[in-house]
Scaffold this motif. Structure first.
Motif, PDB file in Angstrom:
ATOM      1  N   UNK A 154      -4.044   1.484  -6.871  1.00  0.00           N
ATOM      2  CA  UNK A 154      -4.862   0.191  -6.881  1.00  0.00           C
ATOM      3  C   UNK A 154      -4.005  -0.224  -8.457  1.00  0.00           C
ATOM      4  N   UNK A 155      -3.947  -1.485  -9.069  1.00  0.00           N
ATOM      5  CA  UNK A 155      -4.086  -2.093 -10.221  1.00  0.00           C
ATOM      6  C   UNK A 155      -5.029  -2.367 -10.830  1.00  0.00           C
ATOM      7  N   UNK A 156      -5.617  -2.136 -12.223  1.00  0.00           N
ATOM      8  CA  UNK A 156      -6.277  -3.145 -13.322  1.00  0.00           C
ATOM      9  C   UNK A 156      -5.699  -4.788 -13.604  1.00  0.00           C
ATOM     10  N   UNK A 157      -6.218  -5.103 -13.445  1.00  0.00           N
ATOM     11  CA  UNK A 157      -6.156  -6.899 -13.947  1.00  0.00           C
ATOM     12  C   UNK A 157      -7.761  -7.837 -14.729  1.00  0.00           C
ATOM     13  N   UNK A 158      -6.717  -7.874 -16.067  1.00  0.00           N
ATOM     14  CA  UNK A 158      -7.556  -8.112 -16.476  1.00  0.00           C
ATOM     15  C   UNK A 158      -9.505  -7.905 -16.603  1.00  0.00           C
ATOM     16  N   UNK A 159      -9.262  -6.888 -16.692  1.00  0.00           N
ATOM     17  CA  UNK A 159     -10.824  -5.744 -16.758  1.00  0.00           C
ATOM     18  C   UNK A 159     -11.362  -5.202 -15.352  1.00  0.00           C
ATOM     19  N   UNK A 160     -10.372  -5.835 -14.372  1.00  0.00           N
ATOM     20  CA  UNK A 160     -10.916  -5.868 -13.008  1.00  0.00           C
ATOM     21  C   UNK A 160      -9.737  -4.901 -12.550  1.00  0.00           C
ATOM     22  N   UNK A 161     -10.700  -3.790 -11.404  1.00  0.00           N
ATOM     23  CA  UNK A 161      -9.284  -3.397 -10.771  1.00  0.00           C
ATOM     24  C   UNK A 161      -9.574  -4.162  -9.199  1.00  0.00           C
ATOM     25  N   UNK A 162      -8.402  -3.550  -8.956  1.00  0.00           N
ATOM     26  CA  UNK A 162      -7.715  -4.326  -7.475  1.00  0.00           C
ATOM     27  C   UNK A 162      -7.456  -2.989  -6.678  1.00  0.00           C
ATOM     28  N   UNK A 163      -8.053  -3.083  -4.956  1.00  0.00           N
ATOM     29  CA  UNK A 163      -6.879  -2.516  -4.359  1.00  0.00           C
ATOM     30  C   UNK A 163      -5.515  -2.922  -4.133  1.00  0.00           C
ATOM     31  N   UNK A 164      -4.290  -1.858  -3.606  1.00  0.00           N
ATOM     32  CA  UNK A 164      -3.513  -2.923  -3.143  1.00  0.00           C
ATOM     33  C   UNK A 164      -3.290  -2.723  -2.420  1.00  0.00           C
ATOM     34  N   UNK A 165      -2.209  -3.624  -1.613  1.00  0.00           N
ATOM     35  CA  UNK A 165      -1.872  -3.155  -0.064  1.00  0.00           C
ATOM     36  C   UNK A 165      -0.562  -3.542   0.462  1.00  0.00           C
ATOM     37  N   UNK A 166      -0.103  -3.206   1.188  1.00  0.00           N
ATOM     38  CA  UNK A 166       1.496  -3.028   1.227  1.00  0.00           C
ATOM     39  C   UNK A 166       1.193  -3.422   2.645  1.00  0.00           C
ATOM     40  N   UNK A 167       1.889  -4.449   3.469  1.00  0.00           N
ATOM     41  CA  UNK A 167       1.269  -5.374   4.506  1.00  0.00           C
ATOM     42  C   UNK A 167       2.643  -5.669   5.850  1.00  0.00           C
ATOM     43  N   UNK A 168       2.587  -4.501   6.605  1.00  0.00           N
ATOM     44  CA  UNK A 168       3.519  -5.263   8.405  1.00  0.00           C
ATOM     45  C   UNK A 168       3.248  -6.655   8.522  1.00  0.00           C
ATOM     46  N   UNK A 169       4.984  -7.051   7.699  1.00  0.00           N
ATOM     47  CA  UNK A 169       4.431  -8.825   8.181  1.00  0.00           C
ATOM     48  C   UNK A 169       4.691  -8.646   9.408  1.00  0.00           C
ATOM     49  N   UNK A 170       5.488  -7.967   9.934  1.00  0.00           N
ATOM     50  CA  UNK A 170       4.924  -8.143  11.707  1.00  0.00           C
ATOM     51  C   UNK A 170       4.296  -7.607  12.320  1.00  0.00           C
ATOM     52  N   UNK A 171       2.696  -7.866  11.605  1.00  0.00           N
ATOM     53  CA  UNK A 171       1.811  -7.194  12.422  1.00  0.00           C
ATOM     54  C   UNK A 171       1.296  -8.130  11.437  1.00  0.00           C
ATOM     55  N   UNK A 172       1.134  -9.298  10.852  1.00  0.00           N
ATOM     56  CA  UNK A 172      -0.061  -9.222  10.603  1.00  0.00           C
ATOM     57  C   UNK A 172       0.591 -10.431   9.877  1.00  0.00           C
TER      58      UNK A 172
END
Length: 218
Positions: A154-172
């Motif tokens: 997760x990462x906080x950006x401008x006061x909002x907490x976001x979940x981060x996703x490392x996505x497999x491009x071959x399947x998405x």
């Protein structure tokens, strides 16, 4: 007085009638071949001239020729049709003198079990970034949109907490990175082939709207 036959130097004697006929036929053939060659050159030059004219006259697009659509009008229609607030990430200002900045390629609501408000960005390069607001969506819905990918951090950006996703491009569909967060009843996703920095740029832009949507649902 009859004219004496012309003595041909190569023969050392006058030509026979047969030799005269052969010589004239050869001359005629040579003349026709030279004419055909001239015609070919003329045709090639004419074709080249036409190509040059077409090249100069036909307009050609460049990196600055992209025309961005305004998602605000589509957002207003979506709010009226679904009776809820939608987030409208604005297009960042173009970078540089040539206007090679961001532009919006599409903005619409996609119906389904969970309706989705989508805005598709092209950040002025070969990548793309899609913003999606899933009406009454949650983290499970977000994972489904990303082919079952689970958050990696997760990462906080401008006061909002976001979940981060490392996505497999071959399947998405070539998607490589995503951010997701809950905003009241809706779940928000930012995903595509853009770098984490460019994705964070949009997340920072919409932070005030994300906070307002969260407060609206409380």
């Amino acid at each position: 007085m009859a004219r004496e036959p012309r003595i041909v130097a190569e023969l050392g004697r006058p030509e026979t009638s047969e030799e005269t006929a052969v010589r004239k036929a050869a001359n005629t053939r040579a003349y026709r071949e030279s004419q055909n060659f001239r015609n070919l050159i003329v045709a090639l030059l004419a074709t080249l001239a036409i190509v040059v004219v077409i090249f100069l006259v036909v307009p050609r697009g460049g990196p600055g020729a992209h025309r961005s659509i305004d998602p605000a009008a589509a957002a207003q229609a979506a709010e009226g049709a679904y009776g809820r607030s939608v987030i409208v990430p604005h297009v960042p200002e173009p970078e540089g003198d040539r206007g090679n900045g961001w532009f919006v390629n599409d903005a619409r609501v996609v119906d389904g079990e969970i309706a989705q408000w989508e805005v598709l960005y092209v950040p002025g390069d070969s990548s793309f970034l899609r913003f999606v607001q899933g009406f009454d969506g949650d983290a499970t819905w977000a994972a489904q949109q990303l082919g079952g990918t689970a958050p990696s951090g997760e990462v906080e950006i401008a006061g909002v907490v976001w979940q981060t996703y490392d996505v497999d491009p071959s399947a998405n569909k070539n998607v490589t990175y995503a951010l997701g967060t809950q905003a009241g009843a809706d779940h928000l996703l930012l995903y595509g082939t853009s770098s984490p920095d460019k994705t964070a740029e949009v997340a920072e832009m919409i932070a005030p709207q994300v906070r307002a949507l969260t407060e609206e649902s409380e």
